[in-house]
Design a protein around this motif. Structure first.
Motif, mmCIF file in Angstrom:
data_model
loop_
_atom_site.group_PDB
_atom_site.id
_atom_site.type_symbol
_atom_site.label_atom_id
_atom_site.label_comp_id
_atom_site.label_asym_id
_atom_site.label_seq_id
_atom_site.Cartn_x
_atom_site.Cartn_y
_atom_site.Cartn_z
ATOM 1 N N ASP A 180 0.658 -0.830 -0.232
ATOM 2 C CA ASP A 180 0.132 0.720 0.179
ATOM 3 C C ASP A 180 1.023 1.640 0.023
ATOM 4 O O ASP A 180 0.636 2.619 -0.329
ATOM 5 C CB ASP A 180 -0.865 -0.357 1.108
ATOM 6 C CG ASP A 180 -2.142 -1.272 1.225
ATOM 7 O OD1 ASP A 180 -2.297 -1.309 -0.248
ATOM 8 O OD2 ASP A 180 -2.818 -1.303 1.923
ATOM 9 N N LEU A 181 2.357 1.311 0.725
ATOM 10 C CA LEU A 181 2.945 1.975 0.153
ATOM 11 C C LEU A 181 3.549 2.807 -1.222
ATOM 12 O O LEU A 181 4.178 3.327 -1.451
ATOM 13 C CB LEU A 181 3.651 2.304 1.191
ATOM 14 C CG LEU A 181 3.614 2.366 3.340
ATOM 15 C CD1 LEU A 181 5.388 1.690 3.142
ATOM 16 C CD2 LEU A 181 3.177 3.723 2.812
ATOM 17 N N LEU A 184 3.545 5.396 -3.568
ATOM 18 C CA LEU A 184 4.316 6.575 -3.202
ATOM 19 C C LEU A 184 5.234 7.410 -4.089
ATOM 20 O O LEU A 184 6.221 8.184 -3.632
ATOM 21 C CB LEU A 184 3.916 6.728 -1.393
ATOM 22 C CG LEU A 184 2.740 6.573 -0.100
ATOM 23 C CD1 LEU A 184 3.622 6.791 1.023
ATOM 24 C CD2 LEU A 184 2.220 8.082 -1.596
ATOM 25 N N VAL A 191 6.874 12.220 -0.648
ATOM 26 C CA VAL A 191 6.093 12.653 0.690
ATOM 27 C C VAL A 191 5.481 13.643 1.059
ATOM 28 O O VAL A 191 5.790 13.967 2.384
ATOM 29 C CB VAL A 191 5.773 11.312 1.631
ATOM 30 C CG1 VAL A 191 4.665 11.388 2.460
ATOM 31 C CG2 VAL A 191 6.004 9.621 0.182
ATOM 32 N N GLN A 195 -2.794 14.880 0.713
ATOM 33 C CA GLN A 195 -2.927 13.097 0.573
ATOM 34 C C GLN A 195 -1.791 12.345 0.819
ATOM 35 O O GLN A 195 -2.315 11.524 1.268
ATOM 36 C CB GLN A 195 -3.816 13.389 -0.777
ATOM 37 C CG GLN A 195 -4.068 11.867 -1.213
ATOM 38 C CD GLN A 195 -4.415 11.707 -2.300
ATOM 39 O OE1 GLN A 195 -4.245 12.840 -3.197
ATOM 40 N NE2 GLN A 195 -5.503 11.025 -2.958
ATOM 41 N N ALA A 196 -0.695 12.598 -0.021
ATOM 42 C CA ALA A 196 0.530 11.239 0.466
ATOM 43 C C ALA A 196 0.696 11.102 2.079
ATOM 44 O O ALA A 196 0.886 10.137 2.820
ATOM 45 C CB ALA A 196 1.854 11.791 -0.092
ATOM 46 N N ARG A 198 -1.738 11.739 4.425
ATOM 47 C CA ARG A 198 -2.407 10.956 5.645
ATOM 48 C C ARG A 198 -1.981 9.462 4.986
ATOM 49 O O ARG A 198 -2.712 9.025 6.412
ATOM 50 C CB ARG A 198 -3.584 12.355 4.793
ATOM 51 C CG ARG A 198 -3.619 12.833 6.029
ATOM 52 C CD ARG A 198 -5.540 13.158 5.044
ATOM 53 N NE ARG A 198 -5.763 13.726 4.446
ATOM 54 C CZ ARG A 198 -5.886 14.995 3.359
ATOM 55 N NH1 ARG A 198 -5.393 15.535 3.465
ATOM 56 N NH2 ARG A 198 -6.160 14.607 1.579
ATOM 57 N N HIS A 199 -2.173 9.382 3.624
ATOM 58 C CA HIS A 199 -1.821 7.950 3.528
ATOM 59 C C HIS A 199 -0.669 7.100 3.864
ATOM 60 O O HIS A 199 -0.608 5.948 4.552
ATOM 61 C CB HIS A 199 -1.450 7.341 1.515
ATOM 62 C CG HIS A 199 -1.477 6.362 1.453
ATOM 63 N ND1 HIS A 199 -2.760 5.633 0.861
ATOM 64 C CD2 HIS A 199 -1.090 5.287 1.123
ATOM 65 C CE1 HIS A 199 -2.955 4.540 0.535
ATOM 66 N NE2 HIS A 199 -0.957 4.366 0.977
ATOM 67 N N ALA A 200 0.191 7.762 4.412
ATOM 68 C CA ALA A 200 1.439 7.360 5.219
ATOM 69 C C ALA A 200 1.283 7.463 6.637
ATOM 70 O O ALA A 200 1.464 6.113 6.636
ATOM 71 C CB ALA A 200 2.723 7.994 5.027
ATOM 72 N N ALA A 202 -2.007 6.372 7.692
ATOM 73 C CA ALA A 202 -2.386 6.125 8.096
ATOM 74 C C ALA A 202 -2.371 3.927 7.963
ATOM 75 O O ALA A 202 -2.611 3.336 8.502
ATOM 76 C CB ALA A 202 -3.816 5.698 6.276
ATOM 77 N N VAL A 203 -1.088 3.652 6.512
ATOM 78 C CA VAL A 203 -1.477 2.471 6.412
ATOM 79 C C VAL A 203 -0.404 2.326 7.615
ATOM 80 O O VAL A 203 0.195 1.440 8.277
ATOM 81 C CB VAL A 203 0.404 2.663 5.627
ATOM 82 C CG1 VAL A 203 0.837 1.172 5.366
ATOM 83 C CG2 VAL A 203 -0.413 3.012 4.244
ATOM 84 N N ALA A 243 -4.172 13.354 10.982
ATOM 85 C CA ALA A 243 -4.394 12.043 10.078
ATOM 86 C C ALA A 243 -3.708 11.305 11.646
ATOM 87 O O ALA A 243 -4.513 10.064 11.697
ATOM 88 C CB ALA A 243 -3.489 11.025 9.872
#
Length: 423
Positions: A180-181, A184, A191, A195-196, A198-200, A202-203, A243
């Protein structure tokens, strides 16, 4: 200050996969420690804890400063059942004894910033007195596996708050830590976007991280980098904090410059790491917010001993500045936590950080508190670690002499007990 490269795992990773793998790791470690032949895996093994009586030593309670001679600590199932002067403690006859006569008895110490990438490093940390710890991040979620190892085989690893992977502009090979990373890696600027970021985060949270680690400045431990150069803005740090908070987690932030420290603190981080050039205005803000300061004096002192002339000069210049910042923070009431920032296969004794806290101007007792009661509050372990009173973990360090007279004795415990198991 840095995380050394480590090989990625071979299979696709999910949070369930991490927990299953760590359970297997714990089972393997238990087998190797006992010398028994491996058995077929049948799920996580129950935690191994011990019953033990530590008797005859001089007990120090860091919370109160109280010193008790000829003390007894009774540990049942890895937890303190009773502690105090011998006449007031009933000692069960059937429990194994550890003679502490002539020694000082303290709760296990806490390293609030350490990078544990291997089982050997985890074991070394415990043997050096760090029975609890907080990860400063790893490249491939090794700290999450170490946390599970500690739950199943506590004698092999410190009780750990895991940080997962570093939320940093350039993840490098860490994008391979989780499928899932990998998206990126396509980002031109790394990063950095909301959005990036928050994604990092969240993972990390999906993988079971207890805290989130990010940065505001470049690294001090690489001569080609400028540790005063800022890599994330206040707005970007705020995205990381928000986040993490949505997942109920706090953020520790690698920081050096005056502006970087201020941006990190006002963005809402839980603890400031390194913080060499933290200014008075930021310390006041930290006091108001209850933000912790983990200065990692050990790591900065280590730079001064480097064979690289750039790093050696950096360490010599930074260490006195950081010591003054530590004393100023303490004087203002900013909570302090001890952390070695050990990484790269070498585990530094947490007692060295206590020694440097003392050298910065703290009293011996206050320096000891940074690695016991203070760090326990930061890690959310104040009801578990940092003291040897009823209900706290049966983690003990024995010292050959009085740490209130000379805190350097904490660097070399004569014996360590982890969850009632004498090592």
């Amino acid at each position: 200050m840095c995380v050394e490269p480590a090989p990625p795992p071979s299979a696709r990773l999910t949070r369930r996969g991490v927990l299953a793998a760590s359970a297997a790791l714990a089972g393997t470690a238990i087998v190797l420690a006992s010398g028994a032949a491996p058995a077929a895996a049948s799920g996580p093994r129950p935690a191994r804890t011990g019953d033990l009586v530590v008797e005859g030593g001089t007990l120090l309670d860091p919370a109160t400063g109280e010193v008790t001679e000829d003390a007894v600590v009774v540990i049942r199932d890895g937890v303190v059942a009773a502690a105090g002067p011998r006449p007031r403690v009933r000692v069960p006859a059937d429990l194994p004894r550890l003679d502490a006569h002539g020694q000082w008895v303290l709760p296990g110490l806490i390293d609030a910033h350490i990078h544990l990438n291997t089982a050997a490093e985890a074991r070394d940390a415990v043997r050096r007195g760090a029975t609890s710890a907080r990860s400063g991040s790893t490249n491939f979620y090794q700290d999450i596996a170490v946390r599970e190892l500690a739950r199943q085989a506590p004698e092999l690893a410190p009780r750990l708050r895991a940080a997962g992977i570093f939320v940093t502009p350039d993840l490098g090979d860490t994008v391979l830590a989780d499928p899932d990373l990998t998206a990126l890696a396509r980002l031109k600027d790394g990063v950095r976007s909301a959005q990036a970021l928050r994604h990092a985060v969240a993972v990390n949270l999906a993988r079971g991280a207890d805290v989130v680690k990010t940065r505001v400045n470049e690294r001090a431990g690489l001569p080609e980098q400028d540790p005063l150069a800022q890599v994330y803005s206040y707005d970007q740090l705020s995205e990381v904090v928000a986040a993490a908070r949505r997942g109920g987690k706090g953020v520790l932030c690698h920081s050096y410059s005056e502006r970087g420290c201020h941006d990190a603190v006002t963005a809402g981080i839980r603890s400031l790491e390194h913080g060499v050039f933290v200014a008075e205005r930021t310390l006041h803000e930290m006091r108001r917010r209850g933000t912790y300061f983990t200065p990692t004096l050990t790591a900065i002192a280590g730079l001064a001993e480097s064979s690289d002339p750039v790093l050696a000069e950096r360490g010599r210049a930074y260490l006195p500045v950081l010591k003054r910042a530590v004393l100023a923070a303490h004087s203002m009431g900013v909570p302090l936590a001890a952390g070695t920032d050990s990484s790269g296969g070498t585990v530094k004794p947490i007692g060295r950080e206590v020694e440097l806290m003392r050298a910065a101007g703290l009293s011996a007792l206050d320096a000891i508190r940074t690695a016991t009661t203070g760090a326990a509050r930061l890690l959310g372990l104040d009801g578990t670690a940092g003291r040897l009173t009823r209900g706290h973990a049966g983690d003990v360090v024995l010292l050959a002499s009085d740490p209130l007279a000379d805190v350097s004795v904490l660097k070399s415990p004569s014996r360590v007990v982890r969850s009632g198991i004498a090592l």
